[in-house]
Design an enzyme around this catalytic site. Structure first.
Site, PDB file in Angstrom:
ATOM      1  N   GLU A 174      -5.433 -10.483   2.432  1.00 27.69           N
ATOM      2  CA  GLU A 174      -3.964  -9.919   2.900  1.00 27.69           C
ATOM      3  C   GLU A 174      -4.197  -8.688   3.761  1.00 27.69           C
ATOM      4  OE1 GLU A 174       0.796  -8.863   1.636  1.00 27.69           O
ATOM      5  OE2 GLU A 174      -0.620  -9.652   0.509  1.00 27.69           O
ATOM      6  N   ARG A 175      -3.661  -8.919   5.132  1.00 25.12           N
ATOM      7  CA  ARG A 175      -4.181  -7.834   6.169  1.00 25.12           C
ATOM      8  C   ARG A 175      -5.449  -7.532   6.258  1.00 25.12           C
ATOM      9  NH1 ARG A 175       0.607  -9.135   8.291  1.00 25.12           N
ATOM     10  NH2 ARG A 175       2.433  -8.329   6.748  1.00 25.12           N
ATOM     11  N   ASN A 234      -0.251  -7.560  -4.240  1.00 23.69           N
ATOM     12  CA  ASN A 234       0.686  -8.752  -4.619  1.00 23.69           C
ATOM     13  C   ASN A 234      -0.248  -9.652  -5.563  1.00 23.69           C
ATOM     14  OD1 ASN A 234       2.637  -7.993  -2.842  1.00 23.69           O
ATOM     15  ND2 ASN A 234       1.574  -8.493  -1.100  1.00 23.69           N
ATOM     16  N   LYS A 256       2.406  -2.728  -8.223  1.00 19.35           N
ATOM     17  CA  LYS A 256       3.209  -3.167  -7.221  1.00 19.35           C
ATOM     18  C   LYS A 256       4.469  -3.603  -7.864  1.00 19.35           C
ATOM     19  CE  LYS A 256       4.651  -5.000  -2.551  1.00 19.35           C
ATOM     20  NZ  LYS A 256       4.137  -5.603  -1.329  1.00 19.35           N
ATOM     21  N   GLU A 272       9.224  -5.719  -2.059  1.00 15.09           N
ATOM     22  CA  GLU A 272       9.057  -7.125  -1.184  1.00 15.09           C
ATOM     23  C   GLU A 272       9.136  -8.286  -2.132  1.00 15.09           C
ATOM     24  OE1 GLU A 272       6.891  -5.364   2.466  1.00 15.09           O
ATOM     25  OE2 GLU A 272       5.491  -5.602   0.695  1.00 15.09           O
ATOM     26  N   ARG A 311       2.746   2.351  -7.762  1.00 15.53           N
ATOM     27  CA  ARG A 311       2.875   2.538  -6.390  1.00 15.53           C
ATOM     28  C   ARG A 311       4.352   2.858  -6.022  1.00 15.53           C
ATOM     29  NH1 ARG A 311       1.997  -1.644  -2.619  1.00 15.53           N
ATOM     30  NH2 ARG A 311       1.037  -0.395  -1.133  1.00 15.53           N
ATOM     31  N   ARG A 353      15.364   3.022   5.277  1.00 13.80           N
ATOM     32  CA  ARG A 353      14.289   2.802   4.427  1.00 13.80           C
ATOM     33  C   ARG A 353      13.715   3.933   4.063  1.00 13.80           C
ATOM     34  NH1 ARG A 353      10.290  -2.069   5.853  1.00 13.80           N
ATOM     35  NH2 ARG A 353       8.454  -1.244   5.503  1.00 13.80           N
ATOM     36  N   LYS A 396       2.493   6.250  -0.072  1.00 11.48           N
ATOM     37  CA  LYS A 396       1.687   5.920   1.132  1.00 11.48           C
ATOM     38  C   LYS A 396       1.909   7.396   2.018  1.00 11.48           C
ATOM     39  CE  LYS A 396       2.475   1.216   1.662  1.00 11.48           C
ATOM     40  NZ  LYS A 396       2.816  -0.064   2.533  1.00 11.48           N
ATOM     41  N   ASP A 427       5.527   2.227   6.549  1.00 11.05           N
ATOM     42  CA  ASP A 427       4.759   1.662   6.132  1.00 11.05           C
ATOM     43  C   ASP A 427       3.455   1.843   7.002  1.00 11.05           C
ATOM     44  OD1 ASP A 427       3.176  -0.426   5.032  1.00 11.05           O
ATOM     45  OD2 ASP A 427       4.530  -2.281   5.777  1.00 11.05           O
ATOM     46  N   GLU A 473      -3.729  -2.686   9.940  1.00 10.75           N
ATOM     47  CA  GLU A 473      -2.450  -3.587  10.099  1.00 10.75           C
ATOM     48  C   GLU A 473      -1.448  -3.349  11.207  1.00 10.75           C
ATOM     49  OE1 GLU A 473       1.178  -4.824   7.387  1.00 10.75           O
ATOM     50  OE2 GLU A 473      -0.232  -3.636   6.429  1.00 10.75           O
ATOM     51  N   TRP A 509      13.177  -5.489   8.655  1.00 12.38           N
ATOM     52  CA  TRP A 509      11.997  -6.063   9.245  1.00 12.38           C
ATOM     53  C   TRP A 509      12.015  -6.213  10.875  1.00 12.38           C
ATOM     54  CZ3 TRP A 509      10.976 -10.352   5.046  1.00 12.38           C
ATOM     55  CH2 TRP A 509      10.646  -9.671   3.911  1.00 12.38           C
TER      56      TRP A 509
END
Length: 707
Positions: free
Chosen positions: A175-176, A218, A295, A299, A332, A344, A368, A373, A401, A551
């Site tokens: 992912e990414r 994830n 996590k 999401e 996280r 957010r 983070k 993000d 990303e 988003w």
């Protein structure tokens, strides 16, 4: 013995032979090619005629093997490994000493010292891992052409847990990830161990990384099955001699998915028992297992809130399941509600700050670097400085990303340093994020930093060859966050690209400027989250509809006929109130707010005159144009270094820079044409209007979105 000597001689002959093949990037910064200057080789060789003191542990054997490999190649002559120095002098001696110190001060368990002693170079530390790090430090001295005369080098890691987080999946995807598929060949494990795992472990050890989370946050519950525990144990066996522990990202609902329970409520006795048994199973297979990364309730991922519990309830239950085992839970803080219509920016703070002091001693909260993000530039996350009773892990993203994937050359050490050096004022001036993360500000024993890996199955590991610099820089900053981005760039350039002085200066300058150039042609003045939907590639500032409001791009830039920017002052979302008064005072006033963060916190009129003397519209357009044109400068810098670079590597990056120039123009045209529909002002002189229309660039984005 004769066969061993013959093989060693052949190895050295190969190392001493000039290479006729292209540099494919596989060796990363661990290039041990023969030093071109004979006098220089001779000077180094006088003190490196042998390596002694190996054999006691697998880690020490790895250290001595690396020294033999590196010194034999660099010096162009055999460097034998012997059990002990005895009366011999002029070699490198490895020594574990529980009382090892530097300058009268005890070294930390992983800290090392390199010093001249009886004509030998002695690498010492309290543990074998410390000696391993010292071995790589000595090789770095030679690779970067540093003198060894009077060498007395010591170094302690400033942060305990220095982790790479892989976002790799059981099916081999990442992912990414922009450098091929996963390096973990799960379907071949545990029977076959890819030699690439060892080279990966060597690279990590060389920069002080001591932990690897092998799978995606994830997470698939499959990693907690007996089948996959055996596979992870096999990987752990390869990483262990290089001082690295494995960790697992875990799916919160695993007790239901693979455990046969009808709940994952952290306060349910059966759930607690399941996790305790699973922890015991993991430690039986992997005695030095590092712990869990989680996590949850983010999401769409399951979590304790599904049962009316909070994050501390979940994290503490997992920590308690570790029992007597030496492991940690990293929970996280990247969370935001599924129906968010607010800001957010505030959500992680609002969920986690009230829980400060309520976490188990084995829990660290992973935050983070910024509140949204992994944007190209963000203000530091407001949780830093707001949770003094909880150790916080700084999470940064090495995979690009939001920074052009493997197409754009962007050196990320300046981004990481920008966060680390930010002053939170939590305990007055000087309360930097770095001091919070390393535990020194709040006297925490546990400390950690995590980098989301940019590593894949591509031969050169990172897709873009210069992406290797971000892996390297993360490790060096994780070990010592006081190092400058410039010094790290010099090290990496000399070890990876060239040691020719003029070329090094040119390339280091290119690296140092690359991130600010990227910001300038994509998200200047504090714009953020205006990239392509879902894939996060290319510009899409007009995006107004998505699966949820936060988003979209319009949610963040809020362009209208009056102006541009997200008002986070008292008159807006008041997210600025999450910071200390000193920060609020600087950022809350549009006249004193750094231009880098201006549109993060203020919605300003298009005609507002900025500190540059230009209006907001003119400054915005100027930055887009000059940023895109700066890629031409990047191309010229790379071309200037061509004579000192491997031809294949030069051609690879030169081609990517051509693409970067094309896409910088794409960003410029898309953003100035779109925002111009609100500002209704001409492109300022001396810049020419784009030759394509807004419809043209919108169509280009649609093509990228096609499946």
């Amino acid at each position: 013995m004769l066969l061993r000597n013959v093989l060693l001689l052949l190895l050295c002959l190969v190392a001493a032979t000039p290479r006729s093949w292209a540099d494919d990037g596989y060796r990363l910064w661990l290039k041990y090619d023969k030093l071109p200057n004979a006098a220089e080789r001779q000077a180094y060789a006088q003190g490196m005629q042998f390596v002694a003191g190996s054999g006691a542990t697998p880690v020490l054997r790895a250290a001595s093997a690396e020294l033999q490999r590196g010194l034999s190649g660099l010096l162009g002559q055999p460097v034998p490994v012997v059990a002990a120095a005895g009366s011999r002098t002029g070699g490198v001696v490895l020594r574990v000493d529980a009382q090892a110190n530097a300058g009268g001060q005890p070294l930390k368990p992983e800290g090392y010292r390199i010093v001249k002693e009886k004509n030998n170079l002695v690498i010492t530390g309290r543990t074998d891992r410390a000696v391993l790090y010292g071995a790589f430090a000595l090789l770095r001295q030679v690779q970067t052409r540093q003198p060894l005369v009077g060498l007395n080098l010591s170094s302690n890691p400033r942060i305990n847990f220095r982790l790479l987080n892989h976002w790799d999946n059981p099916n081999g995807t990442v992912e990414r990830g922009y450098a091929g598929s996963s390096i973990w060949q799960w379907y071949e494990l545990p029977e076959r161990l890819d030699p690439r795992y060892t080279d990966y472990a060597r690279a990590n050890a060389s920069i002080g990384i001591n932990g690897v989370v092998v799978n995606n946050v994830n997470a698939s519950a499959r990693y907690l099955s007996a089948e996959y525990i055996g596979k992870v144990a096999a990987v752990a066996g390869v990483l262990r001699p290089y001082g690295q522990r494995v960790y697992l990202s875990v799916m919160w609902a695993a007790p239901k998915v693979i455990g046969g329970l009808n709940t994952a409520d952290p306060l349910d006795p059966a759930v607690k028992q399941w996790w305790t048994a699973k922890s015991d199973e993991l430690y039986k297979a992997i005695p030095d297992f590092g712990g869990f990364l989680v996590k949850a309730n983010s999401e769409g991922e399951p979590g304790p809130q599904d049962y009316g519990r909070n994050h501390a309830d979940g994290a503490n239950m997992l920590a308690q399941s570790l029992g007597r085992h030496e492991g940690v839970v990293m929970w996280r803080a990247f969370v935001y509600k599924a129906n968010s219509n607010g800001d957010r920016f505030k959500e992680a703070y609002e969920e986690f700050q009230p829980l400060d002091g309520k976490f188990d001693p084995k829990v660290l909260v992973q935050v983070k670097n910024g509140p949204i993000d992994f944007q190209a530039r963000e203000p530091f996350h407001p949780l830093f400085g707001a949770m003094p009773r909880t150790p916080l892990v700084l999470e940064v993203q090495l995979t690009q990303e939001y920074l052009g994937f493997a197409t754009h050359l962007v050196y990320l050490a300046p981004l990481i340093k920008e966060c680390l050096e930010a002053d939170t004022y939590a305990k007055g001036s000087g309360s930097t994020v770095a001091k919070i993360v390393d535990g020194s500000l709040d006297k925490h024993e546990l400390s950690a930093i995590a980098g989301v890996a940019n590593i894949g199955s591509d031969r050169n590991w990172t897709g873009h060859p210069v992406g290797q610099a971000n892996w390297y820089a993360f490790g060096r900053l994780a070990w010592d966050h006081t190092l400058s981005a410039d010094v790290i760039a010099q090290e990496w350039t000399k070890m990876t690209l060239t040691t020719e002085p003029a070329a090094v200066r040119t390339l280091v300058n290119l690296l140092d400027q690359s991130r600010s150039i990227y910001v300038r042609y994509t998200v200047p003045l504090g714009l953020h989250h205006i990239m392509g939907e879902s894939i996060h590639y290319g510009p899409q500032p007009w995006l107004a509809k998505a699966g949820r409001p936060d988003w979209t791009a319009v949610y963040y830039h809020k362009a209208d006929s009056i102006g541009l920017g997200f008002d986070r002052t008292k008159g807006g979302s008041n997210a600025l109130a999450l910071y200390r008064p000193e920060v609020q005072q600087e950022w809350g006033n549009a006249q004193t707010c750094p231009l880098s963060y201006l549109l993060w916190f203020h919605h300003l009129p298009w005609t507002q005159r900025l500190s540059t003397g230009r209006t907001l519209w003119n400054e915005l357009a100027t930055r887009y144009y000059t940023g895109a044109d700066s890629v031409l400068w990047m191309q010229s810098q790379w071309a200037a270094a061509k004579p000192a670079l491997d031809p294949a590597l030069y051609a690879d990056v030169a081609a990517r820079l051509q693409t970067q120039r094309k896409e910088a123009l794409w960003w410029r045209d898309a953003c100035v044409l779109y925002f111009q529909t609100f500002a209704k002002q001409p492109i300022p002189a001396p810049f020419a209007p784009p030759t394509r229309s807004l419809a043209d660039v919108k169509q280009l984005v649609q093509l990228y979105q096609l499946k």
